[in-house]
Each structure stands twice: as structure tokens, then as C-alpha cells.
Write an enzyme that holds these catalytic residues in place. Structure first.
Site, short mmCIF file in Angstrom:
data_model
loop_
_atom_site.label_atom_id
_atom_site.label_comp_id
_atom_site.label_asym_id
_atom_site.label_seq_id
_atom_site.Cartn_x
_atom_site.Cartn_y
_atom_site.Cartn_z
CB ALA A 160 -0.94 -0.01 1.20
CB THR A 199 0.85 6.43 0.71
OG1 THR A 199 2.26 6.20 0.56
CG2 THR A 199 0.22 5.28 1.46
CG PHE A 210 -4.99 -1.34 4.42
CD1 PHE A 210 -6.35 -1.52 4.37
CD2 PHE A 210 -4.26 -1.42 3.24
CE1 PHE A 210 -6.99 -1.77 3.17
CE2 PHE A 210 -4.88 -1.66 2.04
CZ PHE A 210 -6.25 -1.84 2.00
CG HIS A 232 -4.23 -8.67 -1.96
ND1 HIS A 232 -3.53 -7.85 -1.09
CD2 HIS A 232 -3.94 -9.95 -1.57
CE1 HIS A 232 -2.86 -8.60 -0.23
NE2 HIS A 232 -3.09 -9.86 -0.51
CB CYS A 234 -24.18 -15.42 -15.98
SG CYS A 234 -23.93 -13.64 -16.24
CB THR A 293 4.71 -4.05 1.84
OG1 THR A 293 4.09 -5.06 2.66
CG2 THR A 293 6.03 -4.59 1.32
CB SER A 294 4.38 -3.10 7.44
OG SER A 294 3.05 -3.53 7.19
CG ASN A 351 7.85 0.26 4.60
OD1 ASN A 351 6.99 0.54 3.77
ND2 ASN A 351 7.55 -0.04 5.85
#
Length: 245
Positions: A23, A27, A34, A122, A133, A193-194, A216
Site C-alpha cells: 500500500a 500513498t 491500512f 489481491h 453467470c 509494505t510492512s 519502506n
């Protein structure tokens, strides 16, 4: 030689780089993450349930209207644009250095910046399917739906975003493809990412090389395993380096 210069040297001398991002990559495009202090899970809103619950498979099935109210207001940023990190990665791919982008993000900004080989662990807000359908729908169908729950124009079934909700497994094809690229890379750059979201964070264990780079803003539990750690904004770091190549 500082760590940025070391990273530039590594990138300059490699043609088999894989990037794995979270994420924090988006940013800088004003899409909240999150778990930071200003992230989605820390913000106070007038919802009756916490975000982790509202983004679960059970909640989607049992409270579909409430799910879509939250999803459309908090998870979709249609007007967001790629930032320096997205463009830098696209340029590295064009230069023949970067083999794949593996992302936990669902915003589609890597593709918007021009990246071709993007593995979305994801899913994506840009892909949506009828649960009955299988008819495909783009993001506009979700946003422009006159009903609170988007329905299929073919059969009237509920349309579900092709994103991985809590309680749902990752797509086997995506995870196997990601493992292949990580395992066969010379350089693995992990950014934004953590590394606390599993099973995606497990990907790092498949890396067999000796050039693991972590970029990071905050430290991670994997810092001691890395060849280089840079605690800064990923867009600034990669953007500056690619300009100098």
C-alpha cells in the site's frame, strides 16, 4: 557510498529485478494505506463495523449493501494517478531490467503508468464479475449503478469485485507466478509494505539471491535479512535513481 548510491549501482548492473510492493507504493498518489496512523484501519467513520469486518467475504454475502457503501467510498480512487514510484518501475521494465511487478494493491496504477507484467495478488477494482453467470464488468459499472448493489445486465445476478476479501484465498495462478519470479530473480526490491499481510509476505522466503532491498518509511521485521534498507518514500528513492541511470 550511501544506501541510495548502492541501490543505484545494483540496479545499474542488473537485468533480472523483481519488485514486490504494498500500500505504501500508492500513498504518494493520495490513496491511504491500512495500518499507518492515518491509514484506513485507524480512521474514525460512521460505520457500524470495523474495516476488517466490512472487507470480509462473510460481510459481503450477509450485508451486501453496506459492503458496497464502504467499498465505493473507501476503496476506490478512480481519479488517482501514478506517482514517481509507478513510473520508475515502468521505466525499469522498459529498459529490460525489471522482469515483474508483484503488488498487493488493487488500484491498477502500475498498469496506468505503463507496466506490462503486473501480478496482482489481491485482485483489482477494475475487474468485476457476475456471481451467477460470470459476465465481466469494468469499474464504471460499479460506480454508475443506480442500485445500491450492482447487478448483472445479462441475468440480474449480484456483481462482485474481483478483489481478495478477508476469508478468501489468493488466486493460485497469481501466487505461483509471483513465486516463480521471486525465486528466479537476482535482485528483489520490496517497497511500501510492512510485510505483515500473509500469505503475501511469505513471498520473501522464496528469494534465493543475495540482493534483498527493503524500501519502506518505517522499519520491518525483515530488515535484518536485507542487503540494503532505505527508510524513505519509495517514489522519491526510485524516481531519483531511475533519472540518473
Amino acid at each position: 557510498m550511501n544506501n541510495r548510491e548502492k541501490l543505484k549501482d545494483i540496479i545499474k548492473n542488473s537485468s533480472n529485478i523483481v519488485f514486490f510492493g504494498g500500500a505504501g507504493v500508492s500513498t504518494e498518489s493520495n490513496i491511504p494505506d491500512f495500518r499507518s496512523e492515518v491509514g484506513l484501519y485507524k480512521t474514525k467513520d460512521n460505520y457500524s463495523y470495523p474495516p476488517e469486518v466490512m472487507l470480509s467475504h462473510t460481510f459481503f454475502c450477509d450485508h451486501t449493501e453496506d459492503f458496497y457503501d464502504f467499498y465505493k467510498n473507501k476503496m476506490i480512487y478512480k481519479n488517482a494517478n501514478p506517482n514517481a514510484a509507478h513510473y520508475a518501475l515502468s521505466q525499469l521494465e522498459e529498459m529490460g531490467k525489471l522482469k515483474a511487478v508483484i503488488t498487493q494493491n488493487i488500484d491498477g496504477l502500475h498498469q496506468k503508468a505503463g507496466s506490462k507484467n503486473v501480478i496482482e495478488l489481491h485482485g483489482s477494482v477494475h475487474r468485476n464479475f457476475c456471481m451467477d453467470c460470470g459476465q465481466f464488468y469494468d469499474l464504471n459499472h460499479i460506480l454508475n449503478s443506480k442500485e445500491e448493489v450492482p447487478k448483472c445486465e445479462e441475468c440480474g445476478g449480484v456483481v462482485k469485485p474481483d478483489v481478495v476479501l478477508y476469508e478468501e484465498p489468493l488466486d493460485d495462478n497469481a501466487i505461483n507466478k509471483a513465486i516463480y519470479y521471486v525465486r528466479n530473480s537476482d535482485v528483489l526490491i520490496v517497497g511500501g509494505t510492512s510485510l505483515v499481510v500473509y500469505p503475501a509476505a511469505n513471498l520473501i522466503y522464496y528469494y534465493e539471491g543475495n540482493k534483498l532491498i527493503l524500501i519502506n518509511k518505517s522499519s520491518t521485521s525483515y530488515d535484518t535479512n536485507a542487503s540494503l534498507v532505505i527508510n524513505d518514500k519509495i517514489g522519491e528513492v526510485l524516481g531519483e535513481i531511475v533519472k540518473e541511470l
